[in-house]
Structure formats: structure tokens, C-alpha cells
Motif scaffolding. Structure first.
Motif: not given
Ligand SMILES: Cc1cc2nc3c(=O)[nH]c(=O)nc-3n(C[C@H](O)[C@H](O)[C@H](O)COP(=O)(O)OP(=O)(O)OC[C@H]3O[C@@H](n4cnc5c(N)ncnc54)[C@H](O)[C@@H]3O)c2cc1C
Length: 492
Positions: A288-290, A335-336, A383-390, A408-419
Motif C-alpha cells: 500500500y505505500p506504493l 507504473k508500480v 501530488v507534488r509531482t516535482e519531487i522525485a519518487f524513490n 511519501n511515495w505519492a505517485n499519481t494514478l495515471d497509467t493503465p492498467p489500474f488495479e
């Protein structure tokens, strides 16, 4: 099975019990173990674990005393270190500084020597590549201080411990549940047990209780942890029903520790009532952190990225149980997907997927879908997208302006497939239990040791409160099991 007499009787046959029995036997005492379960379900929660063990080490030179490493591994893998101070910090932080100082010092200070001792008994360890290491530029890097796991996971650990017990001449009596302690003039002299419907009297000069907590007992869960806990699933054995705790309390032992607390995690919503050894701990859902989690009302309810999952997973089970209808969706995007832990790829998984957020949300049964879609969109916008994901560090890539932010680790949900994966609460073990001293003697309500009675593992209270650092349950059982066995044998 007839009545019998032994020097040291160990109740239970999990990791704490096995360590107690082996330590007692080392002194020359005669020892027997009682296991409530039939042989095919032996070993309690210890069997259900992945075998992760938290231990102090200062680098590769220490680790090679616990497991074999190739020259390539020694050179190329960044194992890091895990000092006593770091362990203490973790124990303090996750227990809100309530962990018993003396017992915690022992847990930490004896962790390494205890694992080394286990190795001399035939237990094997290995690096925990699967769960505790990321590949950075093609090379493994360990994180979170957890570099050691039992070879073969929990089943491997218990198997080798039981082999060591048999080799040492320690009989393990299956389907033999202790039901009460025999006490004469204030001294514990054995137990009454039930074997296939018959009562058996087992005399002993000392008894070690290592028979788990009360997590598998819905009545005790509800009584002590609170309303709705009868609705939780049990991650492990069905045999840890609080019997050891109850029989000690019945002769005046002091209840101690976090009786309203338990270790509980996000667990597949459709998992069976108790653990299933075929699936092991793969019903857990720890990535879930991802991603993010929403409840049946369609809203987020917790900071999924508050800390590394090692430090949050054990308390988020309770948080999920408190949600309407006792479940939540864990949501990820493409993405994840590759970074999700193996447990997301088992066939017994409650999962939906969609090529758009709209499609995904339309499949969320029992959920306010309209609110859920709004929640996902608001989250994306925050989401603060300018901060790098690591994923290897607390990257500070966060949301801002939400009612519940993700740190932390806040990625936007923008890339299919969504699960989305449906999870409920799975209890691992209860925290409240008996009070022991530094020699693992069980203390009575007046603070004095109860002669002849020792305890180790899950049924000891005062060490873990609210939460625990992942991998410290087995180490706790091993360290105090060894102490309890040795103390019991000395007194016998
Ligand atoms: C799914 C899962 C994954 C986990 N993963 C990890 C991990 O990777 N690392 C970690 O450190 N911890 C982990 N834990 C926690 C860990 O399992 C416990 O902290 C630890 O195993 C407790 O050991 P124990 O010996 O005290 O109890 P147990 O291993 O539960 O042993 C209790 C024993 O007592 C027996 N018993 C119960 N009642 C009686 C009775 N009346 N008479 C006789 N016998 C009785 C049981 O059958 C069992 O043999 C996990 C737990 C679960 C459920």
C-alpha cells in the motif's frame, strides 16, 4: 497416552517452545513438548511466518556467522548494518516508548548470539532478498534493518527446530493441549492436558508456557481488543486460543502489557477464517505505500506513506477493521505494478482491474463509487509531482491540501492498467499477556516469581505495544525461549 513425569515440560511447539526445549535439554534435563495441533498443523504461528528475523549486525562479517555468502554476494550486495541503537530506536518508536526497558534490552542485546546458537542447533538462515532488498543500478541493497530470514521461511524454521528437538531426544506430543496447571503449595508441578478427548496428568519440575496468544479466540479478542474484533480474520494457527495465559492467570499470574492491542494487517477480504498453510502469509497485502486505500464510503482514511511498510503494516489492520463494512481497496496503477510484492500475484486474490479510473471504480462492489472516483481525482491533483519518487528512502513525494495526506511515495494514478485489491483485517497475534522477569520467570500479581513457571513468546506481555517492528516476533520468541528453557532447567 499415559500420565508421565519430566524435568521440564514445554507447552507449545512453535519457535519459542522449540528454543526453550533445546536450551533446557542442553543442560541435561529431560524435556518434553506438548502440541495442541496435530502434526500436520504443528508449530503455531511460527510455521505461518516468512521467517524474517530482526537481529543486530554490524556488516557482512557478522552476517557470515549466520549464513553462507558467496564472494560475489559479499562484494556486491549492500547489506548495510543494524545496530543495537537502531533496534532500540525502532522498538521505542513503534511502541510509543512503552516497551519494557529491561526485556527490550535483552531482546536486542541477545538477538545475534541467539541466532548464532540456533544455527548450532541446525536452524539455517539466508539473506531476505525477496522482501527486504531493492535492486539499485543492478545491485541489491537491503533496507529497514532486516537482512536475515529462516531458510525455508516459517515451515523451514519449524521443521529444522523439530528435527533438532527429536535429535536431542525431546518427544513432541501432538494433539495434546494443556488445559490447566498443577500447583502444589504455590509451586507449579506440571499440567493437566487433553489428548484425543482424554485427560492426562503430566508432572514436571518446571513448566515453560510457550503456547501463543489469544488471537484465535473470537471471544477473548472481542473482550479485550474491543467490538468488531470477532469479525477479524486470523492470519495464522487456529490453536492459539489464550489457554496458556488463562491457566497462568488462574493461579495468580499478573496480566501485563497491551491487552487492548494486537498485531493486525491488511489481509485478503476473502481469505479463510484462519491461516492456510498452502498460501502462508501471501494473503497479506503490504504494498500500500506504493498506492492508496479507500474504504466503502469511497474515501481515504490513512496516510499510506507515513513510514516504511515495516513500521506501519502492523497497525493498519486495525484501522481497516474500523472502516465501514470492515474492508478497504488498495489501488495501484501500471507504473508500480512490477514493484508490487509477490503476494499480489497469487491466484487466491480478490482483485479488480480497469483501463481507466472510471472502469476500475465501476467494479468496486459495496462501495460508494461516485465518491471513490472523486477521491482518486482529488488525490491525483494533490501530488507534488516535482519531487522525485524513490522507494528506497522516505522520499517526501507527498500530497498537499487533502484531508488525509500521503507523506511519501505519492505517485499519481495515471497509467493503465489500474488495479484494486480488497482487504480486510487479519490479526497476527495479541500483545497482552503474562509478566515475566529477566530470567523468564512468570510473576504473580504481587510481583514475586511463581515457582516452577516460565514463559516465552507471544503470550508474554509488555514487550510489544500498539505495533512491533517486523521480524521481531520470532527473535523475541527465540531469545526468551532460550532464556526460559535454561532457567527452567536450572530450577528443575
Ligand atoms: C502470517 C504470519 C506471518 C508472520 N511473519 C512473521 C515474520 O516474518 N517474522 C516474525 O518475527 N514474526 C512473524 N509473525 C509473528 C510470529 O509468528 C510470532 O511472533 C511467533 O511465531 C510467535 O512464536 P511463539 O512460539 O510464541 O508462538 P507460536 O509459534 O504460535 O506457537 C504456539 C504453539 O503453542 C501451541 N498451543 C496453543 N495452545 C496450546 C495448548 N493449550 N497446549 C499445547 N500447545 C498449545 C500451538 O499449536 C503452537 O504450537 C508472523 C505471524 C503470522 C501469523
Amino acid at each position: 497416552m499415559d500420565d508421565f513425569q519430566v524435568d521440564v515440560l514445554v507447552v507449545g511447539a512453535g519457535n519459542a517452545a522449540a528454543c526453550a526445549a533445546l536450551a533446557a535439554r542442553e543442560t541435561g534435563a529431560s524435556v518434553a513438548m506438548l502440541e495442541a495441533a496435530p502434526e500436520e498443523e504443528r508449530g503455531g504461528n511460527s510455521t505461518y511466518t516468512a521467517g524474517a528475523m530482526r537481529v543486530v549486525f554490524h556488516g557482512v562479517d557478522d552476517l557470515v556467522q549466520l549464513y553462507d555468502l558467496t564472494e560475489d554476494e559479499k562484494r556486491d550486495v549492500d547489506f548495510g548494518k543494524y545496530t543495537a541503537d537502531e533496534f532500540l530506536d525502532d522498538m521505542g518508536r513503534v511502541t510509543n516508548y512503552r516497551c519494557d526497558p529491561e526485556l527490550t534490552d535483552i531482546l536486542i542485546g541477545r538477538s545475534f548470539e541467539t541466532l548464532k546458537w540456533m544455527r548450532t542447533k541446525g536452524v539455517r538462515f539466508q539473506p531476505s532478498y525477496g522482501r527486504q532488498a531493492f535492486k539499485v543500478n543492478g545491485k541489491y541493497k537491503f533496507w529497514g534493518g532486516l537482512a536475515v530470514e529462516a531458510w525455508g521461511g516459517g515451515p523451514g524454521l519449524v521443521d529444522l527446530e523439530h528435527k533438532a528437538a527429536v535429535k536431542a531426544g525431546i518427544p513432541i506430543h501432538y494433539q495434546t493441549a494443556a488445559v490447566s496447571l498443577i500447583e502444589e503449595d504455590g509451586v507449579v508441578r506440571g499440567v493437566i492436558a487433553r489428548h484425543k478427548g482424554r485427560k492426562v496428568r503430566i508432572g514436571a519440575k518446571a513448566v515453560v508456557l510457550a503456547c501463543g496468544g489469544f488471537e484465535s479466540n473470537a471471544e477473548m479478542r472481542t473482550r479485550y481488543l474491543g467490538p468488531t474484533w470477532d469479525l477479524a480474520k486470523v492470519r495464522g494457527t487456529r490453536f492459539n486460543t489464550g489457554a496458556g495465559i488463562n491457566m497462568a492467570l488462574a493461579i495468580g499470574a499478573k496480566p501485563h502489557g497491551n491487552w487492548s492491542g494486537g498485531h493486525a494487517v491488511g489481509w485478503d477480504m476473502n481469505a479463510p477464517e484462519f491461516g492456510d498453510l498452502e498460501v502462508g502469509d501471501n494473503f497479506q497485502k503490504h504494498s500500500y505505500p506504493l498506492g492508496i486505500m479507500v474504504n466503502a464510503n469511497g474515501v481515504r482514511f490513512v496516510d499510506e506513506g507515513a513510514d516504511f511498510r515495516n513500521y506501519t503494516y502492523a497497525k493498519y489492520g486495525r484501522v481497516i477493521l474500523q472502516q465501514p463494512k470492515q474492508f478497504a481497496w488498495q489501488i495501484f496503477d501500471g507504473k508500480v505494478k512490477q514493484q508490487l510484492r509477490d503476494e499480489y500475484r497469487i491466484k487466491q486474490v480478490t482483485k479488480i482491474a480497469g483501463n481507466s479510473l472510471e472502469e476500475l471504480v465501476s467494479k468496486m462492489d459495496d462501495t460508494d463509487q461516485k465518491v471513490a472516483l472523486e477521491t482518486l481525482k482529488k488525490y491525483n491533483a494533490a501530488v507534488r509531482t516535482e519531487i522525485a519518487f524513490n522507494p528506497n528512502v522516505k522520499d517526501g513525494r507527498r500530497t498537499e491540501g487533502l484531508e488525509v495526506n500521503k507523506s511519501n511515495w505519492a505517485n499519481t494514478l495515471d497509467t493503465p492498467p489500474f488495479e484494486a485489491y480488497a482487504v480486510t483485517c487479519g490479526i497476527t497475534f495479541s500483545f497482552g499477556g503474562l509478566k515475566i522477569d529477566t530470567q523468564a520467570r512468570v510473576l504473580s500479581s504481587d510481583g514475586e516469581p511463581i515457582p516452577g513457571l516460565y514463559a516465552a513468546g507471544e503470550l508474554v506481555g509488555g514487550i510489544f505495544w500498539f505495533n512491533y517492528p517486523g521480524g521481531s516476533g520470532l527473535t523475541n520468541g527465540a531469545v526468551f525461549g532460550k532464556i526460559a528453557g535454561a532457567s527452567a532447567a536450572r530450577s528443575a
